[in-house]
Design a protein around this motif. Structure first.
Motif, mmCIF file in Angstrom:
data_model
loop_
_atom_site.group_PDB
_atom_site.id
_atom_site.type_symbol
_atom_site.label_atom_id
_atom_site.label_comp_id
_atom_site.label_asym_id
_atom_site.label_seq_id
_atom_site.Cartn_x
_atom_site.Cartn_y
_atom_site.Cartn_z
ATOM 1 N N UNK A 177 4.035 -1.720 9.510
ATOM 2 C CA UNK A 177 3.555 -1.799 8.124
ATOM 3 C C UNK A 177 2.032 -1.894 8.105
ATOM 4 N N UNK A 178 1.444 -1.456 7.022
ATOM 5 C CA UNK A 178 -0.004 -1.505 6.842
ATOM 6 C C UNK A 178 -0.380 -2.835 6.183
ATOM 7 N N UNK A 179 -1.020 -3.747 6.926
ATOM 8 C CA UNK A 179 -1.367 -5.054 6.356
ATOM 9 C C UNK A 179 -2.238 -4.950 5.100
ATOM 10 N N UNK A 180 -3.196 -4.046 5.108
ATOM 11 C CA UNK A 180 -4.093 -3.912 3.950
ATOM 12 C C UNK A 180 -3.325 -3.435 2.723
ATOM 13 N N UNK A 181 -2.379 -2.529 2.913
ATOM 14 C CA UNK A 181 -1.581 -2.028 1.788
ATOM 15 C C UNK A 181 -0.694 -3.121 1.206
ATOM 16 N N UNK A 182 -0.068 -3.913 2.082
ATOM 17 C CA UNK A 182 0.773 -5.002 1.586
ATOM 18 C C UNK A 182 -0.077 -6.045 0.867
ATOM 19 N N UNK A 183 -1.237 -6.350 1.419
ATOM 20 C CA UNK A 183 -2.119 -7.322 0.788
ATOM 21 C C UNK A 183 -2.550 -6.827 -0.592
ATOM 22 N N UNK A 184 -2.902 -5.534 -0.672
ATOM 23 C CA UNK A 184 -3.329 -4.949 -1.951
ATOM 24 C C UNK A 184 -2.187 -4.952 -2.963
ATOM 25 N N UNK A 185 -0.977 -4.783 -2.476
ATOM 26 C CA UNK A 185 0.191 -4.821 -3.366
ATOM 27 C C UNK A 185 0.358 -6.232 -3.943
ATOM 28 N N UNK A 186 0.125 -7.246 -3.122
ATOM 29 C CA UNK A 186 0.271 -8.632 -3.570
ATOM 30 C C UNK A 186 -0.890 -9.077 -4.452
ATOM 31 N N UNK A 187 -2.097 -8.610 -4.096
ATOM 32 C CA UNK A 187 -3.309 -9.050 -4.795
ATOM 33 C C UNK A 187 -4.160 -7.840 -5.187
#
Length: 104
Positions: free
Chosen positions: A36-46
């Motif tokens: 998974x792409x950490x930056x993409x998941x983070x952007x999805x959350x915040x």
């Protein structure tokens, strides 16, 4: 406030920041381990936060899935919760639910 109180407060702040960086590294490595792409998941959350410098620094410390030890889902969710990252924990939980049955 006396000098000892100031020093103690400074140590508490530094310890919290160190632990927060470790939480971010655990999240980033867990993402790498699961493709998974950490930056993409983070952007999805915040989505309102934009680029996260701490996350970018943590990504530089991650290793390949083959080199990394396993990070249990519960460990990551517990660490995220401890730091009040409920939105990110929700996104992570959604990703866990997308896995095929029986796949870690």
């Amino acid at each position: 406030m006396n000098r000892n109180q100031q020093e103690m407060e400074q140590r508490i702040i530094e310890n919290y920041q160190r632990d927060e960086r470790m939480m971010i590294l655990i999240f980033a490595q867990w993402c790498i381990n699961h493709g998974l792409d950490p930056a993409a998941l983070y952007a999805q959350a915040y989505p309102q936060q934009g680029n996260n410098t701490e996350l970018q620094q943590a990504l530089e410390l991650t290793v390949s899935k083959d080199e990394a030890g396993e990070i249990p889902d519960d460990t990551l969710l517990g660490v995220l919760s401890m730091f009040g990252n409920e939105e990110l924990a929700f996104v992570v939980t959604e990703e866990i639910a997308k896995r095929p049955p029986g796949k870690k």
